[in-house]
Scaffold this motif. Structure first.
Motif, short mmCIF file in Angstrom:
data_model
loop_
_atom_site.label_atom_id
_atom_site.label_comp_id
_atom_site.label_asym_id
_atom_site.label_seq_id
_atom_site.Cartn_x
_atom_site.Cartn_y
_atom_site.Cartn_z
N HIS A 1 47.69 128.46 33.15
CA HIS A 1 48.08 128.68 31.76
C HIS A 1 46.84 128.89 30.88
CE1 HIS A 1 49.89 128.30 27.86
NE2 HIS A 1 48.96 127.40 27.57
N ASP B 1 45.66 130.51 26.69
CA ASP B 1 46.06 131.11 25.42
C ASP B 1 45.07 132.23 25.09
OD1 ASP B 1 48.39 129.46 24.75
OD2 ASP B 1 46.93 127.84 24.86
N GLU C 1 46.90 121.83 23.91
CA GLU C 1 48.11 121.75 24.74
C GLU C 1 48.87 120.46 24.43
OE1 GLU C 1 49.02 124.32 26.87
OE2 GLU C 1 47.31 125.32 25.93
N GLN D 1 50.62 120.35 21.07
CA GLN D 1 51.87 121.11 21.04
C GLN D 1 53.01 120.31 21.65
OE1 GLN D 1 51.21 125.67 21.49
NE2 GLN D 1 49.63 124.72 22.69
N HIS E 1 54.87 128.04 25.95
CA HIS E 1 54.43 128.54 24.65
C HIS E 1 53.45 129.67 24.86
CE1 HIS E 1 51.14 125.71 25.60
NE2 HIS E 1 50.42 126.67 25.07
ZN LIG Z 1 48.40 126.91 25.70
#
Ligand SMILES: [Zn+2]
Ligand SMILES: [Zn+2]
Length: 144
Positions: free
Chosen positions: A93, A95, A114, A117, A131
């Motif tokens: 994962h 972003d 992370e 969130q 997300h």
């Molecule tokens: Zn993330």
């Protein structure tokens, strides 16, 4: 054979959907897997055409949709309406920081963000499934 695992995932997904095996889809899949980039459908189409000039843009769009459905790919919907595709299967994962000047994508991951969130979702009694965090700005190179 290159990308054997990914091909198996795709083949069984396509079979389960009742679709016939297609050489064009395979060309698109392999071209996609070979490119470690955040591609638009048009960019992928241009790459595939070098290998197989018969592939049309509609087939690229349809195949990308299948790739997302079987989670080999993930789509990034940008604010300006553009959609880009990246590898998903077997990738950690992350972003994105997106430069509004050069369009460069920088992959980032921060465990603190992370966790925040997760905490935020929990506060809303919301079960988080995933997300996509996209951050826009100007990259180091373009700032100079
Ligand atoms: Zn993330
Ligand atoms: Zn990415």
């Amino acid at each position: 054979m290159a990308f054997e695992e990914e091909q198996k995932i795709f083949d069984s997904f396509v079979r389960d959907k009742g679709l016939k095996h297609s050489g064009q889809r395979k060309d698109i899949l392999l071209t996609f897997l070979k490119t470690e980039k955040h591609l638009t459908a048009d960019e992928l189409h241009a790459l595939v055409k070098k290998k197989n000039p018969a592939v049309g843009i509609a087939t690229v769009y349809r195949t990308l949709r299948l790739l997302c459905e079987c989670r080999l790919s993930s789509e990034l919907r940008l604010g300006n309406g553009a959609v880009r595709y990246e590898h998903f299967y077997g990738h950690e994962h992350h972003d994105h920081l997106i430069c509004v000047k050069c369009g460069n994508f920088i992959e980032v991951m921060d465990p603190e963000i992370e966790k925040l969130q997760e905490r935020l979702a929990k506060k809303e009694d919301f079960r988080l499934q995933g997300h996509k965090l996209l951050m826009y700005g100007v990259c180091r190179k373009c700032k100079q």
